[in-house]
Design an enzyme around this catalytic site. Structure first.
Site, PDB file in Angstrom:
ATOM      1  N   PRO A  89     -33.280  41.593  43.201  1.00  0.00           N
ATOM      2  CG  PRO A  89     -35.462  42.103  42.587  1.00  0.00           C
ATOM      3  CD  PRO A  89     -34.070  42.616  42.543  1.00  0.00           C
ATOM      4  CG  PHE A  90     -30.573  35.488  42.731  1.00  0.00           C
ATOM      5  CD1 PHE A  90     -30.815  34.161  43.025  1.00  0.00           C
ATOM      6  CD2 PHE A  90     -29.537  35.796  41.880  1.00  0.00           C
ATOM      7  CE1 PHE A  90     -30.034  33.154  42.480  1.00  0.00           C
ATOM      8  CE2 PHE A  90     -28.744  34.801  41.344  1.00  0.00           C
ATOM      9  CZ  PHE A  90     -28.997  33.474  41.640  1.00  0.00           C
TER      10      PHE A  90
END
Length: 70
Positions: free
Chosen positions: A9-10
């Site tokens: 996840p970013f």
């Protein structure tokens, strides 16, 4: 055998300039924890990027934040 895809996840966060390093660190920690909880990804895979935006590049109701004295 179960094969799982790696999660990474970013989160990209834009903030008006002027926050302290401690404040930014706290945001990174809290956003990272939320991403771990929401996605189940390991904390080592979470990426959080904070971009400071100069006040003259941040508009509120058609006026730059710098001109508003913020």
């Amino acid at each position: 055998m179960v094969v799982r895809k790696a999660h990474m996840p970013f989160a990209q966060i834009y903030m008006m300039e002027g926050r302290t390093e401690e404040q930014k660190r706290a945001v990174i920690e809290k956003v990272s924890a939320a991403l771990v909880e929401a996605t189940g990804a390991p904390i080592a895979n979470v990426r959080v990027w904070i971009q400071d935006v100069p006040k003259e590049n941040w508009g509120i109701a058609g006026v730059s934040a710098k001109d508003m004295g913020r």
